[in-house]
Design a protein around this motif. Sequence first.
Motif, PDB file in Angstrom:
ATOM      1  N   ALA A   1      -1.416 -51.943 -29.542  1.00 18.33           N
ATOM      2  CA  ALA A   1       0.051 -51.876 -29.555  1.00 18.33           C
ATOM      3  C   ALA A   1       0.616 -52.495 -28.288  1.00 18.33           C
ATOM      4  CB  ALA A   1       0.499 -50.421 -29.687  1.00 18.33           C
ATOM      5  N   GLY A   2      -0.068 -52.264 -27.183  1.00 16.88           N
ATOM      6  CA  GLY A   2       0.381 -52.847 -25.923  1.00 16.88           C
ATOM      7  C   GLY A   2       0.347 -54.358 -25.949  1.00 16.88           C
ATOM      8  N   TYR A   3      -0.657 -54.916 -26.573  1.00 22.10           N
ATOM      9  CA  TYR A   3      -0.787 -56.369 -26.713  1.00 22.10           C
ATOM     10  C   TYR A   3       0.407 -56.926 -27.497  1.00 22.10           C
ATOM     11  CZ  TYR A   3      -2.509 -60.704 -28.939  1.00 22.10           C
ATOM     12  OH  TYR A   3      -2.643 -61.984 -29.412  1.00 22.10           O
ATOM     13  N   TRP A   4       0.704 -56.343 -28.647  1.00 24.07           N
ATOM     14  CA  TRP A   4       1.782 -56.857 -29.489  1.00 24.07           C
ATOM     15  C   TRP A   4       3.140 -56.663 -28.811  1.00 24.07           C
ATOM     16  CZ3 TRP A   4       0.433 -60.174 -32.856  1.00 24.07           C
ATOM     17  CH2 TRP A   4      -0.784 -60.058 -33.559  1.00 24.07           C
ATOM     18  N   ASN A   5       3.321 -55.520 -28.180  1.00 20.10           N
ATOM     19  CA  ASN A   5       4.589 -55.292 -27.479  1.00 20.10           C
ATOM     20  C   ASN A   5       4.753 -56.261 -26.323  1.00 20.10           C
ATOM     21  OD1 ASN A   5       5.474 -53.212 -29.124  1.00 20.10           O
ATOM     22  ND2 ASN A   5       4.428 -51.638 -27.923  1.00 20.10           N
ATOM     23  N   SER A   6       3.667 -56.502 -25.610  1.00 18.67           N
ATOM     24  CA  SER A   6       3.718 -57.427 -24.486  1.00 18.67           C
ATOM     25  C   SER A   6       4.044 -58.829 -24.957  1.00 18.67           C
ATOM     26  CB  SER A   6       2.370 -57.413 -23.750  1.00 18.67           C
ATOM     27  OG  SER A   6       2.403 -58.219 -22.596  1.00 18.67           O
TER      28      SER A   6
ATOM     29  N   LYS B   1       5.686 -59.608 -27.656  1.00 17.35           N
ATOM     30  CA  LYS B   1       7.066 -59.613 -28.127  1.00 17.35           C
ATOM     31  C   LYS B   1       8.037 -59.653 -26.948  1.00 17.35           C
ATOM     32  CE  LYS B   1       7.917 -56.791 -31.453  1.00 17.35           C
ATOM     33  NZ  LYS B   1       8.202 -55.549 -32.225  1.00 17.35           N
ATOM     34  N   ARG B   2       7.742 -58.893 -25.920  1.00 11.36           N
ATOM     35  CA  ARG B   2       8.627 -58.846 -24.751  1.00 11.36           C
ATOM     36  C   ARG B   2       8.448 -60.075 -23.862  1.00 11.36           C
ATOM     37  NH1 ARG B   2       6.667 -53.388 -24.259  1.00 11.36           N
ATOM     38  NH2 ARG B   2       5.262 -54.203 -22.663  1.00 11.36           N
ATOM     39  N   GLY B   3       7.316 -60.718 -23.992  1.00 13.48           N
ATOM     40  CA  GLY B   3       7.043 -61.873 -23.135  1.00 13.48           C
ATOM     41  C   GLY B   3       6.653 -61.490 -21.732  1.00 13.48           C
ATOM     42  N   ASP B   4       6.156 -60.271 -21.536  1.00 13.18           N
ATOM     43  CA  ASP B   4       5.820 -59.858 -20.172  1.00 13.18           C
ATOM     44  C   ASP B   4       4.321 -59.911 -19.903  1.00 13.18           C
ATOM     45  OD1 ASP B   4       6.294 -56.246 -20.706  1.00 13.18           O
ATOM     46  OD2 ASP B   4       4.932 -57.705 -21.611  1.00 13.18           O
ATOM     47  N   ASN B   5       3.625 -60.682 -20.728  1.00 13.02           N
ATOM     48  CA  ASN B   5       2.250 -60.981 -20.353  1.00 13.02           C
ATOM     49  C   ASN B   5       2.278 -62.222 -19.460  1.00 13.02           C
ATOM     50  OD1 ASN B   5       3.019 -62.247 -22.997  1.00 13.02           O
ATOM     51  ND2 ASN B   5       1.164 -63.384 -22.613  1.00 13.02           N
ATOM     52  N   TYR B   6       1.137 -62.741 -19.113  1.00 16.03           N
ATOM     53  CA  TYR B   6       1.074 -63.860 -18.173  1.00 16.03           C
ATOM     54  C   TYR B   6       0.681 -65.149 -18.896  1.00 16.03           C
ATOM     55  CZ  TYR B   6       0.911 -59.891 -15.013  1.00 16.03           C
ATOM     56  OH  TYR B   6       1.184 -58.713 -14.358  1.00 16.03           O
ATOM     57  N   TRP B   7       1.320 -66.227 -18.494  1.00 16.16           N
ATOM     58  CA  TRP B   7       1.080 -67.531 -19.133  1.00 16.16           C
ATOM     59  C   TRP B   7       0.803 -68.594 -18.092  1.00 16.16           C
ATOM     60  CZ3 TRP B   7       0.796 -67.771 -24.334  1.00 16.16           C
ATOM     61  CH2 TRP B   7       1.404 -66.774 -25.080  1.00 16.16           C
ATOM     62  N   GLY B   8      -0.044 -69.548 -18.487  1.00 19.29           N
ATOM     63  CA  GLY B   8      -0.200 -70.732 -17.677  1.00 19.29           C
ATOM     64  C   GLY B   8       0.863 -71.757 -18.018  1.00 19.29           C
ATOM     65  N   GLN B   9       0.812 -72.898 -17.350  1.00 23.22           N
ATOM     66  CA  GLN B   9       1.811 -73.938 -17.570  1.00 23.22           C
ATOM     67  C   GLN B   9       1.511 -74.786 -18.790  1.00 23.22           C
ATOM     68  OE1 GLN B   9       4.763 -74.410 -15.789  1.00 23.22           O
ATOM     69  NE2 GLN B   9       4.126 -72.360 -15.157  1.00 23.22           N
ATOM     70  N   GLY B  10       0.300 -74.730 -19.269  1.00 24.05           N
ATOM     71  CA  GLY B  10      -0.055 -75.471 -20.468  1.00 24.05           C
ATOM     72  C   GLY B  10      -0.783 -76.771 -20.176  1.00 24.05           C
ATOM     73  N   THR B  11      -1.568 -77.197 -21.147  1.00 22.73           N
ATOM     74  CA  THR B  11      -2.252 -78.490 -21.059  1.00 22.73           C
ATOM     75  C   THR B  11      -2.167 -79.156 -22.429  1.00 22.73           C
ATOM     76  OG1 THR B  11      -4.326 -79.598 -20.414  1.00 22.73           O
ATOM     77  CG2 THR B  11      -4.555 -77.507 -21.586  1.00 22.73           C
ATOM     78  N   GLN B  12      -1.816 -80.417 -22.433  1.00 22.39           N
ATOM     79  CA  GLN B  12      -1.569 -81.133 -23.688  1.00 22.39           C
ATOM     80  C   GLN B  12      -2.878 -81.603 -24.316  1.00 22.39           C
ATOM     81  OE1 GLN B  12       1.394 -81.704 -25.359  1.00 22.39           O
ATOM     82  NE2 GLN B  12       0.161 -82.667 -26.973  1.00 22.39           N
ATOM     83  N   VAL B  13      -2.984 -81.371 -25.602  1.00 21.83           N
ATOM     84  CA  VAL B  13      -4.103 -81.887 -26.391  1.00 21.83           C
ATOM     85  C   VAL B  13      -3.522 -82.796 -27.471  1.00 21.83           C
ATOM     86  CG1 VAL B  13      -5.927 -81.288 -28.022  1.00 21.83           C
ATOM     87  CG2 VAL B  13      -5.607 -79.915 -25.954  1.00 21.83           C
ATOM     88  N   THR B  14      -3.983 -84.022 -27.527  1.00 25.23           N
ATOM     89  CA  THR B  14      -3.515 -84.984 -28.514  1.00 25.23           C
ATOM     90  C   THR B  14      -4.721 -85.542 -29.257  1.00 25.23           C
ATOM     91  OG1 THR B  14      -1.640 -85.583 -27.111  1.00 25.23           O
ATOM     92  CG2 THR B  14      -2.202 -87.084 -28.907  1.00 25.23           C
ATOM     93  N   VAL B  15      -4.689 -85.402 -30.570  1.00 24.75           N
ATOM     94  CA  VAL B  15      -5.783 -85.884 -31.414  1.00 24.75           C
ATOM     95  C   VAL B  15      -5.246 -86.968 -32.330  1.00 24.75           C
ATOM     96  CG1 VAL B  15      -7.628 -85.252 -32.996  1.00 24.75           C
ATOM     97  CG2 VAL B  15      -6.780 -83.568 -31.343  1.00 24.75           C
ATOM     98  N   SER B  16      -5.805 -88.139 -32.236  1.00 26.76           N
ATOM     99  CA  SER B  16      -5.351 -89.263 -33.051  1.00 26.76           C
ATOM    100  C   SER B  16      -6.280 -89.464 -34.243  1.00 26.76           C
ATOM    101  CB  SER B  16      -5.283 -90.536 -32.219  1.00 26.76           C
ATOM    102  OG  SER B  16      -6.551 -90.826 -31.668  1.00 26.76           O
ATOM    103  N   SER B  17      -5.691 -89.943 -35.327  1.00 23.10           N
ATOM    104  CA  SER B  17      -6.487 -90.145 -36.549  1.00 23.10           C
ATOM    105  C   SER B  17      -7.182 -91.490 -36.547  1.00 23.10           C
ATOM    106  CB  SER B  17      -5.579 -90.016 -37.764  1.00 23.10           C
ATOM    107  OG  SER B  17      -4.532 -90.942 -37.684  1.00 23.10           O
TER     108      SER B  17
ATOM    109  N   ALA C   1      -2.823 -64.079 -20.470  1.00 28.51           N
ATOM    110  CA  ALA C   1      -3.520 -62.860 -20.052  1.00 28.51           C
ATOM    111  C   ALA C   1      -2.655 -61.655 -20.380  1.00 28.51           C
ATOM    112  CB  ALA C   1      -3.816 -62.903 -18.559  1.00 28.51           C
ATOM    113  N   PHE C   2      -3.278 -60.629 -20.901  1.00 33.06           N
ATOM    114  CA  PHE C   2      -2.586 -59.406 -21.288  1.00 33.06           C
ATOM    115  C   PHE C   2      -3.236 -58.224 -20.567  1.00 33.06           C
ATOM    116  CE2 PHE C   2      -0.206 -61.131 -24.906  1.00 33.06           C
ATOM    117  CZ  PHE C   2      -0.904 -62.292 -25.147  1.00 33.06           C
ATOM    118  N   ARG C   3      -2.429 -57.257 -20.201  1.00 28.94           N
ATOM    119  CA  ARG C   3      -2.922 -56.062 -19.522  1.00 28.94           C
ATOM    120  C   ARG C   3      -3.391 -55.007 -20.508  1.00 28.94           C
ATOM    121  NH1 ARG C   3       1.464 -53.904 -17.598  1.00 28.94           N
ATOM    122  NH2 ARG C   3       2.863 -55.410 -18.610  1.00 28.94           N
ATOM    123  N   PHE C   4      -3.621 -55.422 -21.743  1.00 25.12           N
ATOM    124  CA  PHE C   4      -3.999 -54.491 -22.802  1.00 25.12           C
ATOM    125  C   PHE C   4      -5.124 -55.081 -23.619  1.00 25.12           C
ATOM    126  CE2 PHE C   4      -0.216 -52.109 -21.930  1.00 25.12           C
ATOM    127  CZ  PHE C   4       0.734 -53.059 -21.583  1.00 25.12           C
ATOM    128  N   LYS C   5      -5.775 -54.224 -24.372  1.00 20.06           N
ATOM    129  CA  LYS C   5      -6.822 -54.673 -25.281  1.00 20.06           C
ATOM    130  C   LYS C   5      -6.201 -55.548 -26.354  1.00 20.06           C
ATOM    131  CE  LYS C   5     -10.404 -52.737 -28.297  1.00 20.06           C
ATOM    132  NZ  LYS C   5     -11.000 -51.487 -28.818  1.00 20.06           N
TER     133      LYS C   5
END
Length: 127
Positions: free
Chosen positions: A104-109, A111-127, A96-100
Amino acid sequence: VKLVESGGGSVQSGGSLKLSCAVSGFSHSSYCMGWFRQAPEKEREAVAIINFDGQASYGDFVQGRFTISEDSDKNTVHLQMDRLLPEDTAMYYCAAFRFKCYSAGYWNSLKRGDNYWGQGTQVTVSS
């Protein structure tokens, strides 16, 4: 602000998964929500992002296979992934970003890492 992803798992090539991100404590008139992914030993890349006005953008590799959407209450963001490929295997993160998106705010955020992140969810695709 809290972002909680769900819906990851293991599927065979050609299968589908739907990721969801529950958002709480985030309220901005202009914002960008998105899904990013990172595979082992690879850089993080943007999968799909959606602006507060509903405009969505996708990574070139998506090629029409994924769809990002947002519930009307703006509290949940989804990523429908169809025709999955083994190269889609990665940890997928909601952001989530506090900018459109792409402002510029999006890219700066990003780069700085000050936007918001979740913990992640693993996706595994097998052939």
